[in-house]
Design a protein around this motif. Structure first.
Motif, PDB file in Angstrom:
ATOM      1  N   GLY A 152      23.439 -30.881 -28.908  1.00 23.80           N
ATOM      2  CA  GLY A 152      24.502 -30.622 -29.400  1.00 23.80           C
ATOM      3  C   GLY A 152      24.805 -31.152 -30.802  1.00 23.80           C
ATOM      4  N   THR A 153      24.060 -32.069 -31.930  1.00 18.96           N
ATOM      5  CA  THR A 153      24.562 -32.306 -32.809  1.00 18.96           C
ATOM      6  C   THR A 153      23.335 -32.024 -34.452  1.00 18.96           C
ATOM      7  OG1 THR A 153      22.452 -34.731 -32.449  1.00 18.96           O
ATOM      8  CG2 THR A 153      25.108 -34.655 -31.561  1.00 18.96           C
ATOM      9  N   THR A 154      23.366 -31.831 -35.425  1.00 18.90           N
ATOM     10  CA  THR A 154      23.065 -30.928 -36.435  1.00 18.90           C
ATOM     11  C   THR A 154      20.858 -32.141 -36.351  1.00 18.90           C
ATOM     12  OG1 THR A 154      24.832 -30.743 -38.010  1.00 18.90           O
ATOM     13  CG2 THR A 154      22.815 -31.586 -39.020  1.00 18.90           C
ATOM     14  N   PRO A 155      21.239 -33.678 -36.116  1.00 16.99           N
ATOM     15  CA  PRO A 155      19.937 -34.018 -35.751  1.00 16.99           C
ATOM     16  C   PRO A 155      18.796 -33.284 -34.790  1.00 16.99           C
ATOM     17  CG  PRO A 155      21.418 -35.701 -35.901  1.00 16.99           C
ATOM     18  CD  PRO A 155      22.072 -34.435 -35.890  1.00 16.99           C
ATOM     19  N   PHE A 156      19.670 -32.811 -34.085  1.00 21.91           N
ATOM     20  CA  PHE A 156      19.090 -31.827 -32.554  1.00 21.91           C
ATOM     21  C   PHE A 156      18.304 -30.712 -32.861  1.00 21.91           C
ATOM     22  CE2 PHE A 156      19.929 -29.040 -28.638  1.00 21.91           C
ATOM     23  CZ  PHE A 156      18.794 -29.168 -28.018  1.00 21.91           C
ATOM     24  N   TYR A 157      19.766 -29.818 -33.766  1.00 16.47           N
ATOM     25  CA  TYR A 157      19.259 -28.532 -34.120  1.00 16.47           C
ATOM     26  C   TYR A 157      18.086 -28.829 -35.119  1.00 16.47           C
ATOM     27  CZ  TYR A 157      22.725 -27.336 -31.305  1.00 16.47           C
ATOM     28  OH  TYR A 157      23.912 -26.692 -29.962  1.00 16.47           O
ATOM     29  N   THR A 158      18.168 -29.835 -35.819  1.00 17.23           N
ATOM     30  CA  THR A 158      17.569 -29.768 -37.487  1.00 17.23           C
ATOM     31  C   THR A 158      15.892 -29.697 -36.470  1.00 17.23           C
ATOM     32  OG1 THR A 158      19.047 -30.804 -39.338  1.00 17.23           O
ATOM     33  CG2 THR A 158      16.638 -30.650 -39.430  1.00 17.23           C
ATOM     34  N   ALA A 159      16.555 -30.865 -35.152  1.00 21.15           N
ATOM     35  CA  ALA A 159      14.238 -31.165 -34.908  1.00 21.15           C
ATOM     36  C   ALA A 159      14.223 -29.681 -34.238  1.00 21.15           C
ATOM     37  CB  ALA A 159      14.791 -32.330 -33.816  1.00 21.15           C
ATOM     38  N   VAL A 160      15.150 -28.963 -33.430  1.00 17.20           N
ATOM     39  CA  VAL A 160      14.195 -27.408 -32.687  1.00 17.20           C
ATOM     40  C   VAL A 160      13.801 -26.594 -33.804  1.00 17.20           C
ATOM     41  CG1 VAL A 160      14.978 -25.698 -31.504  1.00 17.20           C
ATOM     42  CG2 VAL A 160      15.815 -28.023 -31.368  1.00 17.20           C
ATOM     43  N   TYR A 161      14.345 -26.542 -34.763  1.00 14.71           N
ATOM     44  CA  TYR A 161      14.493 -25.096 -36.119  1.00 14.71           C
ATOM     45  C   TYR A 161      14.126 -25.795 -37.176  1.00 14.71           C
ATOM     46  CZ  TYR A 161      17.304 -23.105 -32.513  1.00 14.71           C
ATOM     47  OH  TYR A 161      18.072 -22.344 -31.273  1.00 14.71           O
ATOM     48  N   GLU A 162      14.055 -26.648 -37.402  1.00 12.84           N
ATOM     49  CA  GLU A 162      12.664 -27.632 -38.510  1.00 12.84           C
ATOM     50  C   GLU A 162      12.255 -28.221 -38.680  1.00 12.84           C
ATOM     51  OE1 GLU A 162      15.316 -27.675 -42.170  1.00 12.84           O
ATOM     52  OE2 GLU A 162      16.783 -26.953 -41.530  1.00 12.84           O
ATOM     53  N   ASP A 167      12.442 -23.501 -29.752  1.00 14.36           N
ATOM     54  CA  ASP A 167      12.726 -23.650 -28.635  1.00 14.36           C
ATOM     55  C   ASP A 167      14.149 -24.762 -28.722  1.00 14.36           C
ATOM     56  OD1 ASP A 167      13.222 -23.782 -25.798  1.00 14.36           O
ATOM     57  OD2 ASP A 167      10.780 -24.017 -25.389  1.00 14.36           O
ATOM     58  N   GLU A 168      15.211 -24.974 -27.670  1.00 16.69           N
ATOM     59  CA  GLU A 168      16.159 -25.728 -27.691  1.00 16.69           C
ATOM     60  C   GLU A 168      15.763 -26.366 -26.420  1.00 16.69           C
ATOM     61  OE1 GLU A 168      20.083 -24.560 -27.858  1.00 16.69           O
ATOM     62  OE2 GLU A 168      19.608 -23.796 -30.079  1.00 16.69           O
ATOM     63  N   GLN A 169      15.476 -25.792 -25.352  1.00 16.99           N
ATOM     64  CA  GLN A 169      14.582 -26.349 -24.631  1.00 16.99           C
ATOM     65  C   GLN A 169      12.869 -27.523 -24.731  1.00 16.99           C
ATOM     66  OE1 GLN A 169      16.737 -27.023 -21.258  1.00 16.99           O
ATOM     67  NE2 GLN A 169      18.307 -24.894 -23.101  1.00 16.99           N
ATOM     68  N   ASN A 170      12.503 -27.143 -25.556  1.00 15.15           N
ATOM     69  CA  ASN A 170      11.002 -27.846 -25.589  1.00 15.15           C
ATOM     70  C   ASN A 170      11.096 -29.531 -24.727  1.00 15.15           C
ATOM     71  OD1 ASN A 170       8.672 -29.017 -27.090  1.00 15.15           O
ATOM     72  ND2 ASN A 170       8.558 -27.469 -28.280  1.00 15.15           N
ATOM     73  N   PRO A 171      10.130 -29.145 -24.200  1.00 12.28           N
ATOM     74  CA  PRO A 171       9.909 -30.849 -23.845  1.00 12.28           C
ATOM     75  C   PRO A 171       8.979 -32.279 -24.882  1.00 12.28           C
ATOM     76  CG  PRO A 171       7.626 -29.163 -23.332  1.00 12.28           C
ATOM     77  CD  PRO A 171       8.955 -28.297 -24.001  1.00 12.28           C
ATOM     78  N   ARG A 172       9.589 -31.452 -25.454  1.00 16.06           N
ATOM     79  CA  ARG A 172       8.977 -32.696 -26.601  1.00 16.06           C
ATOM     80  C   ARG A 172      10.468 -33.307 -27.512  1.00 16.06           C
ATOM     81  NH1 ARG A 172       4.330 -30.971 -31.286  1.00 16.06           N
ATOM     82  NH2 ARG A 172       4.861 -32.998 -31.431  1.00 16.06           N
ATOM     83  N   ILE A 173      11.496 -32.792 -26.678  1.00 15.00           N
ATOM     84  CA  ILE A 173      12.551 -33.348 -27.091  1.00 15.00           C
ATOM     85  C   ILE A 173      13.015 -34.370 -26.078  1.00 15.00           C
ATOM     86  CG2 ILE A 173      14.745 -33.126 -28.475  1.00 15.00           C
ATOM     87  CD1 ILE A 173      14.237 -30.598 -29.336  1.00 15.00           C
TER      88      ILE A 173
END
Length: 266
Positions: A152-162, A167-173
Motif C-alpha cells: 500500500g505504499t509508494t515503494p510497493f507500487y513503484t516496485a510492482v509497476y516500474e 502484477d501486485e501478487q508477484n511472488p518476488r515481492i
C-alpha cells in the motif's frame, strides 16, 4: 551504482525548496486549540523512535512543532499503523496525520492534503557487496531476486509497476509491516532489493557502514503532504504556515538538520 550526478540530484531534491514561496500574510491565531496528530513512527528521518532515548523524533515532529507555535496550537501525538491511518483520518478519529504520505489522487478521494512540504525521488537499495544486478532492468531479469516492501505504499507500487511486471501478487515481492523491516530484511539477506524515497535512502546508506548502497537511477518523484479529514478547517492554516516556513528558510534549516547533520544511531 548510482552515478555521482544522480546521487547529488537525489539529495538536492530531498533538500530543495518548493516552487517559489511567497511570504504569507499574518498567520491566524487558533487560540490554543488541541489538535491530535497520528503517525506510525517508522520512517526515519521524518518520524521515528530514537533508539537511545525512546523518544519520537524527526523532521515532521520538528515541522509540526513549529507550525503549532506559529498557529497557537496544542499538539497531542498518538500512533497507529499505516494500514489503518488513511481510513482513520477519513473517519475523523484524528485531526491530522504525518507519515511521509505521498500526495496521490486516489488518496485525495479519502482525505484532504496540505500543500507539499517536501519533494523526493524513489531510489533502489541493495547490499553493499551486490554484483548480480545494478539497476531496475538487470534486477527484473534476475529471476531469483526478491524485493522487500510494505504493501500500500509508494515503494510497493513503484516496485510492482516500474521494476517488475505490474502484477501486485508477484511472488518476488515479500511483504513487511514497515519499510524499516523491509530494509532490515535486505541487510540480513532475506531479500535482495528494497525501495524507499531519497529522504530516507541516503540516510540508510550513510549509517550502514558500507552494508547498503544505492543502485540505478531514480524511479519517479513524489510530493509529501499532511492529511486531514475531508473538509477540515485546519488545511488552510497549515498551508499558510508551510508557505511561511518555506519563505523564511525554516524548511531548509530542517532539511539541513535531518538530512545532512543528523547521524542515525550515533
Amino acid at each position: 551504482m548510482l552515478s555521482r550526478r544522480a546521487l547529488c540530484a537525489a539529495v538536492l531534491v530531498s533538500l530543495g525548496a518548493f516552487a517559489s514561496p511567497v511570504f504569507a500574510a499574518e498567520l491566524p491565531d487558533l487560540g490554543g486549540r488541541t489538535v491530535t496528530v497520528v503517525s506510525e513512527n517508522t520512517y526515519p528521518p521524518l518520524q521515528f523512535i530514537d533508539p537511545k532515548t525512546g523518544e519520537a523524533i524527526g523532521w515532521e515532529y520538528d515541522a509540526v512543532a513549529e507550525i503549532a507555535e506559529r498557529l497557537n496550537l496544542d499538539i497531542e501525538y498518538t500512533t497507529t499503523s499505516w494500514d489503518a491511518m488513511i481510513q482513520a483520518i477519513h473517519d475523523g478519529q484524528y485531526d491530522m496525520a504525518m507519515n511521509g504520505i505521498t500526495i496521490r489522487d486516489d488518496r485525495k478521494a479519502m482525505v484532504d492534503f496540505s500543500e507539499p512540504y517536501m519533494h523526493s525521488e524513489m531510489l533502489m537499495l541493495a547490499r553493499g557487496d551486490e554484483d548480480r544486478f545494478d539497476d531496475a532492468e538487470s534486477f527484473a531479469a534476475f529471476e531469483d531476486g526478491l524485493i522487500g516492501s510494505q504493501p500500500g505504499t509508494t515503494p510497493f507500487y513503484t516496485a510492482v509497476y516500474e521494476v517488475l511486471d505490474g502484477d501486485e501478487q508477484n511472488p518476488r515481492i515479500k511483504l513487511y509491516e514497515t519499510i524499516g523491516a523491509a530494509i532490515q530484511a535486505l541487510r540480513i539477506g532475506d531479500v535482495d532489493l528494497a525501495l524507499t524515497d531519497s529522504t530516507a535512502a541516503n540516510g540508510y546508506v550513510k549509517v550502514s557502514n558500507g552494508a547498503l548502497k544505492l543502485i540505478g537511477e531514480p524511479l519517479g518523484a513524489e510530493d509529501f503532504g499532511f492529511i486531514f479529514p475531508p473538509g477540515s478547517d485546519l488545511v488552510a492554516p497549515f498551508n499558510a504556515a508551510i508557505s511561511d516556513m518555506a519563505a523564511d528558510g525554516t524548511l531548509d534549516a530542517l532539511n539541513q538538520k535531518w538530512f545532512v547533520d543528523y547521524a542515525m544511531g550515533q
